[in-house]
Write a protein that holds these residues in place. Structure first.
Motif, PDB file in Angstrom:
ATOM      1  N   MET A 181      14.432 -20.533  57.344  1.00  0.00           N
ATOM      2  CA  MET A 181      14.789 -21.802  56.726  1.00  0.00           C
ATOM      3  C   MET A 181      16.208 -22.196  57.126  1.00  0.00           C
ATOM      4  O   MET A 181      17.054 -21.327  57.375  1.00  0.00           O
ATOM      5  CB  MET A 181      14.702 -21.711  55.200  1.00  0.00           C
ATOM      6  CG  MET A 181      13.286 -21.664  54.654  1.00  0.00           C
ATOM      7  SD  MET A 181      13.273 -21.719  52.844  1.00  0.00           S
ATOM      8  CE  MET A 181      11.550 -22.126  52.539  1.00  0.00           C
ATOM      9  N   THR A 182      16.469 -23.488  57.157  1.00  0.00           N
ATOM     10  CA  THR A 182      17.783 -23.986  57.549  1.00  0.00           C
ATOM     11  C   THR A 182      18.621 -24.396  56.351  1.00  0.00           C
ATOM     12  O   THR A 182      19.836 -24.159  56.317  1.00  0.00           O
ATOM     13  CB  THR A 182      17.629 -25.197  58.495  1.00  0.00           C
ATOM     14  OG1 THR A 182      16.884 -24.802  59.645  1.00  0.00           O
ATOM     15  CG2 THR A 182      18.994 -25.714  58.944  1.00  0.00           C
ATOM     16  N   SER A 184      17.164 -24.636  52.627  1.00  0.00           N
ATOM     17  CA  SER A 184      16.720 -24.341  51.264  1.00  0.00           C
ATOM     18  C   SER A 184      16.413 -22.875  51.019  1.00  0.00           C
ATOM     19  O   SER A 184      15.748 -22.532  50.040  1.00  0.00           O
ATOM     20  CB  SER A 184      15.474 -25.182  50.942  1.00  0.00           C
ATOM     21  OG  SER A 184      15.759 -26.556  51.035  1.00  0.00           O
ATOM     22  N   LYS A 221      21.239 -36.758  57.997  1.00  0.00           N
ATOM     23  CA  LYS A 221      20.380 -36.347  59.107  1.00  0.00           C
ATOM     24  C   LYS A 221      19.556 -35.099  58.779  1.00  0.00           C
ATOM     25  O   LYS A 221      18.678 -34.704  59.540  1.00  0.00           O
ATOM     26  CB  LYS A 221      21.223 -36.106  60.359  1.00  0.00           C
ATOM     27  CG  LYS A 221      21.855 -37.372  60.927  1.00  0.00           C
ATOM     28  CD  LYS A 221      22.606 -37.082  62.212  1.00  0.00           C
ATOM     29  CE  LYS A 221      23.249 -38.344  62.772  1.00  0.00           C
ATOM     30  NZ  LYS A 221      22.237 -39.340  63.189  1.00  0.00           N
ATOM     31  N   SER A 222      19.856 -34.463  57.657  1.00  0.00           N
ATOM     32  CA  SER A 222      19.106 -33.268  57.257  1.00  0.00           C
ATOM     33  C   SER A 222      18.157 -33.533  56.097  1.00  0.00           C
ATOM     34  O   SER A 222      17.527 -32.604  55.593  1.00  0.00           O
ATOM     35  CB  SER A 222      20.081 -32.145  56.869  1.00  0.00           C
ATOM     36  OG  SER A 222      20.810 -32.494  55.707  1.00  0.00           O
ATOM     37  N   ALA A 224      15.145 -35.044  55.772  1.00  0.00           N
ATOM     38  CA  ALA A 224      13.723 -34.748  55.961  1.00  0.00           C
ATOM     39  C   ALA A 224      13.460 -33.247  55.968  1.00  0.00           C
ATOM     40  O   ALA A 224      12.492 -32.771  55.361  1.00  0.00           O
ATOM     41  CB  ALA A 224      13.217 -35.385  57.252  1.00  0.00           C
ATOM     42  N   LEU A 225      14.328 -32.496  56.639  1.00  0.00           N
ATOM     43  CA  LEU A 225      14.150 -31.043  56.699  1.00  0.00           C
ATOM     44  C   LEU A 225      14.320 -30.424  55.315  1.00  0.00           C
ATOM     45  O   LEU A 225      13.561 -29.530  54.925  1.00  0.00           O
ATOM     46  CB  LEU A 225      15.141 -30.431  57.684  1.00  0.00           C
ATOM     47  CG  LEU A 225      15.077 -28.909  57.842  1.00  0.00           C
ATOM     48  CD1 LEU A 225      13.682 -28.471  58.267  1.00  0.00           C
ATOM     49  CD2 LEU A 225      16.124 -28.444  58.852  1.00  0.00           C
ATOM     50  N   ARG A 226      15.325 -30.886  54.567  1.00  0.00           N
ATOM     51  CA  ARG A 226      15.526 -30.358  53.214  1.00  0.00           C
ATOM     52  C   ARG A 226      14.293 -30.598  52.356  1.00  0.00           C
ATOM     53  O   ARG A 226      13.828 -29.698  51.644  1.00  0.00           O
ATOM     54  CB  ARG A 226      16.750 -31.008  52.566  1.00  0.00           C
ATOM     55  CG  ARG A 226      16.923 -30.648  51.083  1.00  0.00           C
ATOM     56  CD  ARG A 226      18.105 -31.348  50.467  1.00  0.00           C
ATOM     57  NE  ARG A 226      18.036 -32.785  50.589  1.00  0.00           N
ATOM     58  CZ  ARG A 226      17.307 -33.565  49.808  1.00  0.00           C
ATOM     59  NH1 ARG A 226      16.533 -33.045  48.864  1.00  0.00           N
ATOM     60  NH2 ARG A 226      17.321 -34.885  49.959  1.00  0.00           N
ATOM     61  N   GLU A 228      11.210 -31.103  53.357  1.00  0.00           N
ATOM     62  CA  GLU A 228      10.102 -30.290  53.864  1.00  0.00           C
ATOM     63  C   GLU A 228      10.180 -28.869  53.308  1.00  0.00           C
ATOM     64  O   GLU A 228       9.169 -28.308  52.844  1.00  0.00           O
ATOM     65  CB  GLU A 228      10.126 -30.255  55.388  1.00  0.00           C
ATOM     66  CG  GLU A 228       9.002 -29.438  55.996  1.00  0.00           C
ATOM     67  CD  GLU A 228       9.059 -29.400  57.513  1.00  0.00           C
ATOM     68  OE1 GLU A 228       8.153 -28.792  58.123  1.00  0.00           O
ATOM     69  OE2 GLU A 228      10.011 -29.974  58.099  1.00  0.00           O
ATOM     70  N   GLU A 229      11.376 -28.286  53.339  1.00  0.00           N
ATOM     71  CA  GLU A 229      11.538 -26.922  52.831  1.00  0.00           C
ATOM     72  C   GLU A 229      11.405 -26.882  51.313  1.00  0.00           C
ATOM     73  O   GLU A 229      10.774 -25.973  50.756  1.00  0.00           O
ATOM     74  CB  GLU A 229      12.883 -26.360  53.286  1.00  0.00           C
ATOM     75  CG  GLU A 229      12.962 -26.159  54.794  1.00  0.00           C
ATOM     76  CD  GLU A 229      14.277 -25.578  55.267  1.00  0.00           C
ATOM     77  OE1 GLU A 229      14.381 -25.220  56.453  1.00  0.00           O
ATOM     78  OE2 GLU A 229      15.226 -25.470  54.450  1.00  0.00           O
ATOM     79  N   GLU A 278      14.735 -40.011  61.622  1.00  0.00           N
ATOM     80  CA  GLU A 278      14.677 -39.159  60.440  1.00  0.00           C
ATOM     81  C   GLU A 278      13.704 -39.737  59.417  1.00  0.00           C
ATOM     82  O   GLU A 278      12.963 -39.007  58.749  1.00  0.00           O
ATOM     83  CB  GLU A 278      16.076 -39.014  59.829  1.00  0.00           C
ATOM     84  CG  GLU A 278      16.209 -37.925  58.779  1.00  0.00           C
ATOM     85  CD  GLU A 278      16.168 -36.521  59.346  1.00  0.00           C
ATOM     86  OE1 GLU A 278      16.120 -35.573  58.548  1.00  0.00           O
ATOM     87  OE2 GLU A 278      16.178 -36.363  60.588  1.00  0.00           O
ATOM     88  N   LYS A 281      10.120 -38.871  60.294  1.00  0.00           N
ATOM     89  CA  LYS A 281       9.785 -37.493  59.922  1.00  0.00           C
ATOM     90  C   LYS A 281       9.442 -37.401  58.435  1.00  0.00           C
ATOM     91  O   LYS A 281       8.452 -36.767  58.050  1.00  0.00           O
ATOM     92  CB  LYS A 281      10.958 -36.564  60.236  1.00  0.00           C
ATOM     93  CG  LYS A 281      11.290 -36.419  61.702  1.00  0.00           C
ATOM     94  CD  LYS A 281      12.521 -35.533  61.867  1.00  0.00           C
ATOM     95  CE  LYS A 281      12.988 -35.496  63.313  1.00  0.00           C
ATOM     96  NZ  LYS A 281      14.245 -34.703  63.449  1.00  0.00           N
TER      97      LYS A 281
END
Length: 321
Positions: A181-182, A184, A221-222, A224-226, A228-229, A278, A281
């Motif tokens: 994970m990046t 979370s 910029k983070s 969507a990733l946050r 998702e996790e 973003e 995504k």
């Protein structure tokens, strides 16, 4: 053996590093070890840390030859700890002088908890306090069910890394941070620890938590990733309530009516700042999780209730029943 280990990952943290470290060295509790790992900084952080190590026998400096990221670096530090308790630390923040003492007292009082978290004061880039009168009525001991109930409604209740103390044997048992994970992996770890035992809340503010624009968690910029996790974690949290039909259904309602509309609001924000890639995504993620038209309907109702200052009543009187 030291009573507690403080672990500090560093990446280009020179600006605030001095205050973060000296707040540790000036603690009322002095039976500790400090483990710091530089994650291939380019701003002179490692040189500063090597000088510090020569001046203080409690401090050990590790370093990565290449940048590994926050959670791999934290795992490296945790594996090197020699104490039964670990206090996580961040390069931006400041410990109040009694922080370690109060954390140790709490864990001595409740030796079977897997982790604890404590209150914080927020400070800005210049160290000025942003006062908060928020009252937290959460009890001192939080079992698995209560953790799942609270987290399914309000998100990550322990908060940031800097206000966390962990039982070393517990974190080893659940498998450390998920370094795939990046963003979370901290929320993920708190959930794993809460799933296997009680966690604790220390009812004092013991850390100054610094907020500034350079933090990855505050970077649009983070987003969507946050999300998702976080979505994967929230599903596991809801699953912890599966044995109680009422609690399970309440958690699902909060997921649909509070959490998902918040994510939809993030999508609209990304569009407003023209972060279209973003936004795509995040839109794809939301589309895979729910009916977008239904989500827009729920978001519209919640936004209207918020405008009328009725959203909290809606959550507590309608969803939480």
């Amino acid at each position: 053996m030291p009573k507690i280990s403080i672990v500090l990952p560093v990446y280009n943290g020179l600006k605030y590093l001095d205050s973060a470290i000296y707040s540790i060295l000036n603690q009322t509790e002095q039976n500790y070890e400090v483990l710091i790992c530089d994650d291939a900084s380019t701003d002179g952080s490692l040189s500063y840390l090597k000088q510090l190590e020569n001046l203080n026998h409690n401090v050990r400096i590790l370093y990565n030859d290449k940048n590994l990221g926050l959670f791999k670096t934290l795992n490296k530090l945790i594996k090197a700890c020699q104490s039964p308790l670990i206090h996580l630390w961040a390069q931006d923040d400041i410990m109040m002088p009694n922080c370690l003492e109060e954390c140790l007292n709490f864990h001595n009082l409740y030796p079977n908890i897997t982790m604890s978290y404590h209150g914080v004061e927020y400070i800005d880039e210049n160290g000025l306090v942003n006062p908060s009168e928020k009252i937290d009525g959460t009890p001192s001991i939080i079992d698995t069910k209560l953790y799942a109930i609270l987290s399914s409604k309000w998100g990550c209740i322990p908060g940031n890394i800097s206000n966390i103390t962990i039982n070393t044997s517990s974190i080893i048992a659940v498998g450390l941070f998920d370094d795939q994970m990046t963003l979370s992996a901290d929320f993920d770890l708190w959930t794993k620890l809460a799933a296997v035992g009680d966690i604790g809340r220390i009812p004092y503010k013991l850390t100054y938590l610094r907020l500034h624009a350079a933090q990855l968690s505050r970077n649009y910029k983070s987003i969507a990733l946050r999300i998702e996790e976080d979505t994967l974690i929230q599903k596991r949290i809801i699953g912890l309530l599966a044995e109680n039909k009422d609690d399970f259904n309440i958690a699902k309602r909060f997921w649909r009516w509070k959490t998902q509309p918040t994510y939809f609001n993030d999508l609209l924000y990304l569009i407003s700042v023209k972060e279209y890639d973003e936004g795509k995504k995040l839109a794809a993620l939301l589309y895979s999780e729910t009916n977008i038209i239904g989500l827009f309907f729920r978001w519209s109702i919640v936004r209207t209730l918020r405008f009328l200052k009725l959203d909290i009543k809606f959550y507590l009187n309608i969803l939480d029943r």
